[in-house]
Design a protein around this motif. Structure first.
Motif, mmCIF file in Angstrom:
data_model
loop_
_atom_site.group_PDB
_atom_site.id
_atom_site.type_symbol
_atom_site.label_atom_id
_atom_site.label_comp_id
_atom_site.label_asym_id
_atom_site.label_seq_id
_atom_site.Cartn_x
_atom_site.Cartn_y
_atom_site.Cartn_z
ATOM 1 N N ALA A 215 -4.737 13.540 -0.230
ATOM 2 C CA ALA A 215 -4.789 14.459 -1.649
ATOM 3 C C ALA A 215 -5.202 12.962 -2.680
ATOM 4 C CB ALA A 215 -2.796 14.352 -1.256
ATOM 5 N N GLY A 216 -5.469 12.061 -2.351
ATOM 6 C CA GLY A 216 -6.250 11.520 -3.893
ATOM 7 C C GLY A 216 -5.741 10.061 -3.676
ATOM 8 N N TRP A 217 -5.613 9.017 -4.445
ATOM 9 C CA TRP A 217 -5.993 7.150 -4.566
ATOM 10 C C TRP A 217 -4.006 7.662 -4.258
ATOM 11 C CZ3 TRP A 217 -9.242 4.391 -3.157
ATOM 12 C CH2 TRP A 217 -10.498 4.919 -3.297
ATOM 13 N N VAL A 218 -3.698 6.622 -3.327
ATOM 14 C CA VAL A 218 -2.370 5.681 -3.004
ATOM 15 C C VAL A 218 -2.331 4.810 -3.530
ATOM 16 C CG1 VAL A 218 -0.581 5.715 -1.140
ATOM 17 C CG2 VAL A 218 -1.786 8.042 -1.673
ATOM 18 N N VAL A 219 -1.151 3.716 -4.086
ATOM 19 C CA VAL A 219 -0.772 2.965 -4.863
ATOM 20 C C VAL A 219 -0.385 1.806 -3.561
ATOM 21 C CG1 VAL A 219 0.733 1.330 -5.340
ATOM 22 C CG2 VAL A 219 -0.531 3.142 -7.337
ATOM 23 N N VAL A 220 -0.893 0.831 -2.623
ATOM 24 C CA VAL A 220 -0.410 0.061 -1.700
ATOM 25 C C VAL A 220 -0.087 -1.286 -2.255
ATOM 26 C CG1 VAL A 220 -1.963 0.794 -0.190
ATOM 27 C CG2 VAL A 220 -3.479 -0.985 -1.619
ATOM 28 N N ALA A 221 -0.077 -1.494 -3.250
ATOM 29 C CA ALA A 221 0.573 -2.921 -3.958
ATOM 30 C C ALA A 221 0.511 -3.310 -5.539
ATOM 31 C CB ALA A 221 -0.508 -4.410 -3.558
ATOM 32 N N ARG A 222 1.000 -4.223 -6.102
ATOM 33 C CA ARG A 222 0.786 -4.218 -8.300
ATOM 34 C C ARG A 222 0.959 -4.792 -7.812
ATOM 35 N NH1 ARG A 222 4.591 -2.234 -12.651
ATOM 36 N NH2 ARG A 222 5.893 -4.095 -11.615
ATOM 37 N N THR A 223 -0.044 -6.053 -8.334
ATOM 38 C CA THR A 223 0.026 -7.541 -8.783
ATOM 39 C C THR A 223 -0.448 -7.982 -10.305
ATOM 40 O OG1 THR A 223 0.360 -9.803 -8.007
ATOM 41 C CG2 THR A 223 -1.610 -8.029 -7.486
ATOM 42 N N GLY A 224 0.213 -9.376 -10.883
ATOM 43 C CA GLY A 224 -0.239 -9.912 -11.700
ATOM 44 C C GLY A 224 -1.199 -10.502 -11.835
ATOM 45 N N ALA A 225 -0.702 -11.186 -10.185
ATOM 46 C CA ALA A 225 -1.224 -12.643 -9.701
ATOM 47 C C ALA A 225 -2.983 -12.214 -9.075
ATOM 48 C CB ALA A 225 -1.000 -13.525 -8.529
ATOM 49 N N GLY A 226 -3.557 -12.774 -8.841
ATOM 50 C CA GLY A 226 -4.806 -12.807 -8.290
ATOM 51 C C GLY A 226 -5.335 -13.495 -7.403
ATOM 52 N N GLY A 227 -6.993 -12.984 -7.048
ATOM 53 C CA GLY A 227 -6.518 -13.665 -4.809
ATOM 54 C C GLY A 227 -6.059 -12.327 -4.526
ATOM 55 N N CYS A 228 -5.441 -12.434 -3.695
ATOM 56 C CA CYS A 228 -5.757 -11.657 -1.785
ATOM 57 C C CYS A 228 -3.752 -11.976 -1.669
ATOM 58 C CB CYS A 228 -6.243 -11.561 -0.815
ATOM 59 S SG CYS A 228 -8.200 -11.625 -1.602
ATOM 60 N N ASP A 229 -3.681 -12.657 -1.514
ATOM 61 C CA ASP A 229 -2.076 -12.700 -0.591
ATOM 62 C C ASP A 229 -1.148 -11.688 -1.296
ATOM 63 O OD1 ASP A 229 -2.638 -15.070 -0.377
ATOM 64 O OD2 ASP A 229 -1.748 -16.103 -1.626
ATOM 65 N N ASP A 230 -1.485 -10.883 -2.382
ATOM 66 C CA ASP A 230 0.194 -10.095 -2.235
ATOM 67 C C ASP A 230 -1.093 -8.333 -1.764
ATOM 68 O OD1 ASP A 230 1.792 -11.356 -3.477
ATOM 69 O OD2 ASP A 230 0.758 -10.218 -5.457
ATOM 70 N N VAL A 231 -1.808 -8.264 -1.770
ATOM 71 C CA VAL A 231 -2.052 -7.314 -1.465
ATOM 72 C C VAL A 231 -2.567 -6.837 0.372
ATOM 73 C CG1 VAL A 231 -5.030 -7.609 -0.847
ATOM 74 C CG2 VAL A 231 -4.390 -5.142 -1.407
ATOM 75 N N LEU A 232 -2.532 -8.502 0.700
ATOM 76 C CA LEU A 232 -2.999 -8.618 1.821
ATOM 77 C C LEU A 232 -1.213 -8.703 2.831
ATOM 78 C CD1 LEU A 232 -5.757 -11.377 2.133
ATOM 79 C CD2 LEU A 232 -5.905 -8.200 2.747
ATOM 80 N N LYS A 233 -0.738 -9.019 2.035
ATOM 81 C CA LYS A 233 0.911 -8.943 2.778
ATOM 82 C C LYS A 233 1.515 -7.018 3.074
ATOM 83 C CE LYS A 233 2.533 -13.041 0.456
ATOM 84 N NZ LYS A 233 3.594 -13.484 -0.141
ATOM 85 N N ALA A 234 0.825 -6.441 1.806
ATOM 86 C CA ALA A 234 1.150 -4.497 2.666
ATOM 87 C C ALA A 234 0.382 -3.882 2.695
ATOM 88 C CB ALA A 234 1.194 -3.959 0.165
ATOM 89 N N ALA A 235 -1.337 -4.989 2.442
ATOM 90 C CA ALA A 235 -2.140 -3.736 4.108
ATOM 91 C C ALA A 235 -3.254 -5.055 3.969
ATOM 92 C CB ALA A 235 -3.034 -2.967 2.409
ATOM 93 N N PRO A 236 -2.714 -5.316 5.469
ATOM 94 C CA PRO A 236 -3.953 -6.124 5.900
ATOM 95 C C PRO A 236 -5.133 -6.114 6.267
ATOM 96 C CG PRO A 236 -1.312 -6.234 7.222
ATOM 97 C CD PRO A 236 -1.953 -4.744 6.301
ATOM 98 N N ALA A 237 -5.419 -4.261 6.215
ATOM 99 C CA ALA A 237 -6.758 -4.637 6.561
ATOM 100 C C ALA A 237 -8.113 -4.055 5.080
ATOM 101 C CB ALA A 237 -6.997 -2.422 6.919
ATOM 102 N N PHE A 238 -7.486 -4.441 4.324
ATOM 103 C CA PHE A 238 -7.604 -4.677 2.700
ATOM 104 C C PHE A 238 -8.903 -5.582 2.961
ATOM 105 C CE2 PHE A 238 -8.792 -5.541 -1.431
ATOM 106 C CZ PHE A 238 -8.916 -4.461 -2.038
ATOM 107 N N PRO A 239 -10.233 -4.951 2.615
ATOM 108 C CA PRO A 239 -11.693 -5.933 2.680
ATOM 109 C C PRO A 239 -11.560 -7.188 1.380
ATOM 110 C CG PRO A 239 -12.414 -4.071 2.075
ATOM 111 C CD PRO A 239 -10.434 -3.982 1.665
ATOM 112 N N ARG A 240 -11.551 -8.465 1.885
ATOM 113 C CA ARG A 240 -10.889 -9.237 1.778
ATOM 114 C C ARG A 240 -12.100 -9.539 0.782
ATOM 115 N NH1 ARG A 240 -7.861 -14.073 3.087
ATOM 116 N NH2 ARG A 240 -6.829 -13.394 4.605
#
Length: 259
Positions: A215-240
Motif C-alpha cells: 500500500a505504500g511506505w510504512v514507518v518502522v522507526a522514528r528518532t532524533g538520534a544519529g546512527g543505526c541503534d534505534d532503527v535496528l532495534k525496530a527492524a533488524p533487517a535494515f541495511p547498516r
C-alpha cells in the motif's frame, strides 16, 4: 450528450410529500424538511455496453422519505475525464440518526463514445479501470502512481500520512526502493503559511525509517538520534550502510524578517 439512467437494486422508500410530516404529526421531528445532498458512492462497474458504467449508491434508508430521486447532475466530459455528481433528496438528512441504514441504488452513466480507460470523477472521487474492475484512486498517489517507490509522489505521500503539519515536507536521505530514510520537521509553518513579521519557528525535526509495503511506505522507526541503534532495534533487517553515517537531526529554526 451524456445520459444518466436510474435503477433500484435495493428498496428505497418512496417519498410521499412534505405534508405528511408537518407540525402536529405524532413522533415527528420539529424541524425536518426536504433537501438535496451528495449521495455516497459504494462501487462502480463497467457496462452495460461499452459506453456506460453502473454506479452503486448507498442511499439513505431506515424510515419513509429518507431518500428519493437519486440522480446524476453536472455530467461533463473534459480532457479524457468524465465528471459527475450523484445526489439524492431526503426529508430527514438534517436530523442526526433519523436514517440509520442505507439501501443500494444503481445509476447508469452513458457517454456518447466508448468509455474505455478514461478516468471517472464522481463526487470529486477519481476512479480508474484496472483488470476489468473500477478502483478508487488514492487521494495522495492519484490514479497511476509511478513504479519507482523513491519517486517524490510516493515519498511525499508518506509524509502526508505522518503526524506532522500539513505544511511539512520530507527531505530524503536514502532510498533503495525497499527502505526509505527521511527527515521531517513537525511544524515548519507554526507562524502561519505566510509567516507573521518577526515570528520565529523552533520545531523538532525527526528522522523516519520506512519500509515499502504493497500500500505504500510504512514507518518502522522514528528518532532524533544519529546512527543505526534505534532503527535496528525496530527492524533488524535494515541495511547498516543506510544509517551508519547519519547525524542527529537537531531542530528547524527560522525567523521571518521584520517589516
Amino acid at each position: 450528450m451524456l445520459v444518466a439512467v436510474l435503477g433500484v437494486a435495493g428498496c428505497a422508500a418512496p417519498g410521499s410529500g412534505i405534508g405528511e410530516h408537518g407540525p402536529g404529526r405524532v413522533g415527528a421531528d420539529p424541524s425536518p424538511s426536504w433537501s438535496t445532498g451528495q449521495a455516497e458512492v459504494g462501487a462502480v462497474r463497467p457496462g452495460p455496453g461499452a459506453n456506460s458504467v453502473t454506479v452503486q449508491v448507498q442511499a439513505l434508508a431506515g424510515r419513509e422519505d429518507c431518500s428519493r430521486d437519486v440522480r446524476v447532475t453536472n455530467l461533463e466530459e473534459e480532457r479524457e475525464v468524465i465528471f459527475a455528481s450523484l445526489v439524492q433528496d431526503s426529508y430527514w438528512s438534517g436530523i442526526v440518526g433519523a436514517c440509520p441504514t442505507s439501501t443500494t441504488v444503481e445509476v447508469t452513466i452513458t457517454s456518447p463514445r466508448p468509455i474505455g480507460q478514461r478516468q471517472l470523477t464522481i463526487n470529486q472521487q477519481a476512479w480508474m479501470l484496472r483488470d476489468g474492475r473500477y478502483n478508487r484512486c488514492s487521494e495522495n498517489l492519484g490514479c497511476d502512481p509511478p513504479a519507482d517507490r523513491c519517486d517524490p509522489t510516493w515519498t511525499q505521500a508518506a509524509v502526508r500520512g505522518l503526524d506532522v503539519s500539513r505544511h511539512s515536507t520530507g527531505t530524503v536521505e536514502h532510498c533503495d526502493g525497499t527502505w526509505l530514510v527521511m527527515t521531517v520537521p513537525d511544524d515548519p509553518a507554526a507562524c502561519g503559511a505566510e509567516a507573521r513579521a518577526g515570528c520565529s519557528v523552533d520545531t523538532a525535526v525527526w528522522r523516519y525509517f520506512l519500509r515499502s509495503e504493497p500500500a505504500g511506505w510504512v514507518v518502522v522507526a522514528r528518532t532524533g538520534a544519529g546512527g543505526c541503534d534505534d532503527v535496528l532495534k525496530a527492524a533488524p533487517a535494515f541495511p547498516r550502510q543506510l544509517c551508519a553515517g547519519l547525524q542527529p537531526t537537531g531542530r528547524y529554526v527560522t525567523t521571518a524578517p521584520s517589516r
